[in-house]
Design a protein around this motif. Sequence first.
Motif, PDB file in Angstrom:
ATOM      1  N   ARG A 147       0.793  -1.173  -0.004  1.00  0.00           N
ATOM      2  CA  ARG A 147       0.108  -0.010  -0.087  1.00  0.00           C
ATOM      3  C   ARG A 147       0.927   1.011   0.004  1.00  0.00           C
ATOM      4  N   GLN A 148       1.708   1.267  -0.771  1.00  0.00           N
ATOM      5  CA  GLN A 148       2.736   2.471  -0.945  1.00  0.00           C
ATOM      6  C   GLN A 148       3.103   2.504  -2.241  1.00  0.00           C
ATOM      7  N   ILE A 149       3.818   3.972  -2.622  1.00  0.00           N
ATOM      8  CA  ILE A 149       3.974   4.364  -3.934  1.00  0.00           C
ATOM      9  C   ILE A 149       5.542   3.878  -3.887  1.00  0.00           C
ATOM     10  N   LEU A 150       6.102   3.276  -4.884  1.00  0.00           N
ATOM     11  CA  LEU A 150       7.190   2.450  -5.330  1.00  0.00           C
ATOM     12  C   LEU A 150       7.938   3.547  -6.373  1.00  0.00           C
ATOM     13  N   VAL A 151       9.077   3.858  -6.256  1.00  0.00           N
ATOM     14  CA  VAL A 151       9.703   4.389  -7.582  1.00  0.00           C
ATOM     15  C   VAL A 151      11.159   4.031  -7.664  1.00  0.00           C
ATOM     16  N   ARG A 152      11.548   3.566  -8.826  1.00  0.00           N
ATOM     17  CA  ARG A 152      13.022   3.114  -8.996  1.00  0.00           C
ATOM     18  C   ARG A 152      13.283   3.549 -10.708  1.00  0.00           C
ATOM     19  N   ILE A 153      14.639   3.364 -10.765  1.00  0.00           N
ATOM     20  CA  ILE A 153      15.219   3.918 -11.909  1.00  0.00           C
ATOM     21  C   ILE A 153      15.629   2.431 -12.737  1.00  0.00           C
ATOM     22  N   GLU A 154      15.324   2.071 -13.673  1.00  0.00           N
ATOM     23  CA  GLU A 154      15.488   0.811 -14.370  1.00  0.00           C
ATOM     24  C   GLU A 154      16.433   1.158 -15.658  1.00  0.00           C
ATOM     25  N   ALA A 155      17.547   0.280 -15.658  1.00  0.00           N
ATOM     26  CA  ALA A 155      18.362   0.336 -17.265  1.00  0.00           C
ATOM     27  C   ALA A 155      17.702  -0.974 -17.962  1.00  0.00           C
ATOM     28  N   VAL A 156      17.211  -0.422 -19.111  1.00  0.00           N
ATOM     29  CA  VAL A 156      16.660  -1.456 -20.259  1.00  0.00           C
ATOM     30  C   VAL A 156      17.150  -1.004 -21.450  1.00  0.00           C
ATOM     31  N   GLU A 157      17.825  -2.140 -22.301  1.00  0.00           N
ATOM     32  CA  GLU A 157      18.438  -2.015 -23.615  1.00  0.00           C
ATOM     33  C   GLU A 157      19.106  -0.333 -23.721  1.00  0.00           C
ATOM     34  N   GLY A 158      19.870  -0.261 -22.792  1.00  0.00           N
ATOM     35  CA  GLY A 158      20.799   0.912 -22.948  1.00  0.00           C
ATOM     36  C   GLY A 158      19.865   2.215 -22.620  1.00  0.00           C
ATOM     37  N   LYS A 159      18.878   2.125 -22.046  1.00  0.00           N
ATOM     38  CA  LYS A 159      18.225   3.488 -21.769  1.00  0.00           C
ATOM     39  C   LYS A 159      17.751   3.430 -20.224  1.00  0.00           C
ATOM     40  N   PHE A 160      17.434   4.523 -19.583  1.00  0.00           N
ATOM     41  CA  PHE A 160      17.060   4.452 -18.163  1.00  0.00           C
ATOM     42  C   PHE A 160      15.770   4.994 -18.121  1.00  0.00           C
ATOM     43  N   PHE A 161      15.039   4.310 -17.310  1.00  0.00           N
ATOM     44  CA  PHE A 161      13.568   4.648 -17.107  1.00  0.00           C
ATOM     45  C   PHE A 161      13.347   4.844 -15.770  1.00  0.00           C
ATOM     46  N   LEU A 162      12.300   5.989 -15.354  1.00  0.00           N
ATOM     47  CA  LEU A 162      11.745   6.249 -14.167  1.00  0.00           C
ATOM     48  C   LEU A 162      10.536   5.593 -13.930  1.00  0.00           C
ATOM     49  N   ILE A 163      10.425   4.550 -13.341  1.00  0.00           N
ATOM     50  CA  ILE A 163       9.228   3.808 -13.100  1.00  0.00           C
ATOM     51  C   ILE A 163       8.492   4.166 -11.623  1.00  0.00           C
ATOM     52  N   THR A 164       7.148   4.619 -11.753  1.00  0.00           N
ATOM     53  CA  THR A 164       6.681   4.752 -10.588  1.00  0.00           C
ATOM     54  C   THR A 164       5.204   3.690 -10.478  1.00  0.00           C
ATOM     55  N   ALA A 165       5.228   3.060  -9.360  1.00  0.00           N
ATOM     56  CA  ALA A 165       3.772   2.248  -9.216  1.00  0.00           C
ATOM     57  C   ALA A 165       2.984   2.906  -8.113  1.00  0.00           C
ATOM     58  N   ILE A 166       1.812   3.238  -8.324  1.00  0.00           N
ATOM     59  CA  ILE A 166       0.946   3.973  -7.249  1.00  0.00           C
ATOM     60  C   ILE A 166      -0.251   3.215  -7.156  1.00  0.00           C
ATOM     61  N   PRO A 167      -0.360   2.599  -5.872  1.00  0.00           N
ATOM     62  CA  PRO A 167      -1.542   1.852  -5.471  1.00  0.00           C
ATOM     63  C   PRO A 167      -2.718   2.715  -5.772  1.00  0.00           C
ATOM     64  N   LEU A 168      -4.001   2.052  -6.357  1.00  0.00           N
ATOM     65  CA  LEU A 168      -5.244   2.795  -6.154  1.00  0.00           C
ATOM     66  C   LEU A 168      -6.271   1.779  -5.984  1.00  0.00           C
ATOM     67  N   GLU A 169      -7.377   2.270  -5.891  1.00  0.00           N
ATOM     68  CA  GLU A 169      -8.659   1.809  -5.192  1.00  0.00           C
ATOM     69  C   GLU A 169      -9.535   2.169  -6.215  1.00  0.00           C
ATOM     70  N   ILE A 170     -10.068   1.246  -7.214  1.00  0.00           N
ATOM     71  CA  ILE A 170     -11.239   1.514  -8.290  1.00  0.00           C
ATOM     72  C   ILE A 170     -12.318   0.574  -8.186  1.00  0.00           C
ATOM     73  N   SER A 171     -13.563   1.260  -7.989  1.00  0.00           N
ATOM     74  CA  SER A 171     -14.818   0.327  -7.758  1.00  0.00           C
ATOM     75  C   SER A 171     -14.393  -0.500  -6.597  1.00  0.00           C
ATOM     76  N   GLY A 172     -13.637  -0.349  -5.663  1.00  0.00           N
ATOM     77  CA  GLY A 172     -13.485  -1.207  -4.408  1.00  0.00           C
ATOM     78  C   GLY A 172     -12.317  -2.239  -4.686  1.00  0.00           C
ATOM     79  N   GLN A 173     -11.683  -2.367  -5.950  1.00  0.00           N
ATOM     80  CA  GLN A 173     -10.753  -3.174  -6.264  1.00  0.00           C
ATOM     81  C   GLN A 173      -9.315  -2.567  -6.253  1.00  0.00           C
ATOM     82  N   LEU A 174      -8.452  -3.204  -5.712  1.00  0.00           N
ATOM     83  CA  LEU A 174      -7.285  -2.752  -5.512  1.00  0.00           C
ATOM     84  C   LEU A 174      -6.402  -3.034  -6.977  1.00  0.00           C
ATOM     85  N   GLN A 175      -5.922  -1.905  -7.642  1.00  0.00           N
ATOM     86  CA  GLN A 175      -4.996  -1.708  -8.708  1.00  0.00           C
ATOM     87  C   GLN A 175      -3.901  -0.898  -8.588  1.00  0.00           C
TER      88      GLN A 175
END
Length: 303
Positions: A71-99
Amino acid sequence: MIRDFLPTDLKVLAKYYDIARIISASPTAPHQPLISCQSPGTSPHHAIFSRCGTAESFCENCMCLEAVRCRQILVRIEAVEGKFFLITAIPLEISGQLQTLELITCVEDKALEHALTAPKETNSLTYHFVNNLYHLVFRDALTTMYNRRYIDKQLPLEIARVRQNNRPFSLIMTDIDYFKQVNDRYGHAVGDEVLKFFALKLHEHVRHKQENWVARYGGEEFLLALSDCSEAQAYHITETLRKTIEQTSIPTSAGELCITASFGVYMFTGQETDFHQLVDQVDKRLYQAKQAGRNCTVAARPT
């Protein structure tokens, strides 16, 4: 946890991220969640991150699943195919479902930076929504104070500003005394109530200046940053705060509780080469306060 997230919100975010999509996790089998991408992006990078599959093939280290679990926001930088990406995963509640809302952007792209710095009148909905997400990343979910990630980001900026304007800057590190006993006796839910009350009192004592801030360093430990504040001034502010905490009863679901806290005070001297040294110094004073019997304040220099 974000609630009532709308499809229109996703469309707005898709303009500023390489990938903006909703990942749903449903327990189709024990310990084997199904991950499905409800809104696949169309960016050139989408193929790189098309890791959505079935219950038979899912990512054991998926940030989206972990964000839902903790139940927390997670952030990381990931190297993929020679590029760097900032990835953020944010928990949501949509119509009572966790996504999970997954946001991915190549750090070489200036789109997100533009979104955060664009004039409000350009697109107020976009500005406020993206800006709110930015702040969510740096807020502690329980106390609403800033979090450890904010400390790591902000302290180097504070040091640079102090070096430039040659103004005093002090830190206060504080820790609730015997907090484990609160959790053991009354349970973690009551412990959370105490933490929230404690954080609010800290904030009340420093919010008189906009540049001041409070962050949860970890557990029951908090860091307070005071701009244009000498160590002597910080010490007196801390003592006032310490006495307030000692004399205030905390309303909880288990009744009114009383706590005390220990404090360490340290002013930036200019000799510290990075913010880690600054934190180490104020943490050392907090440790000395604990060793001195708790419920006291220790400063680096005589006041």
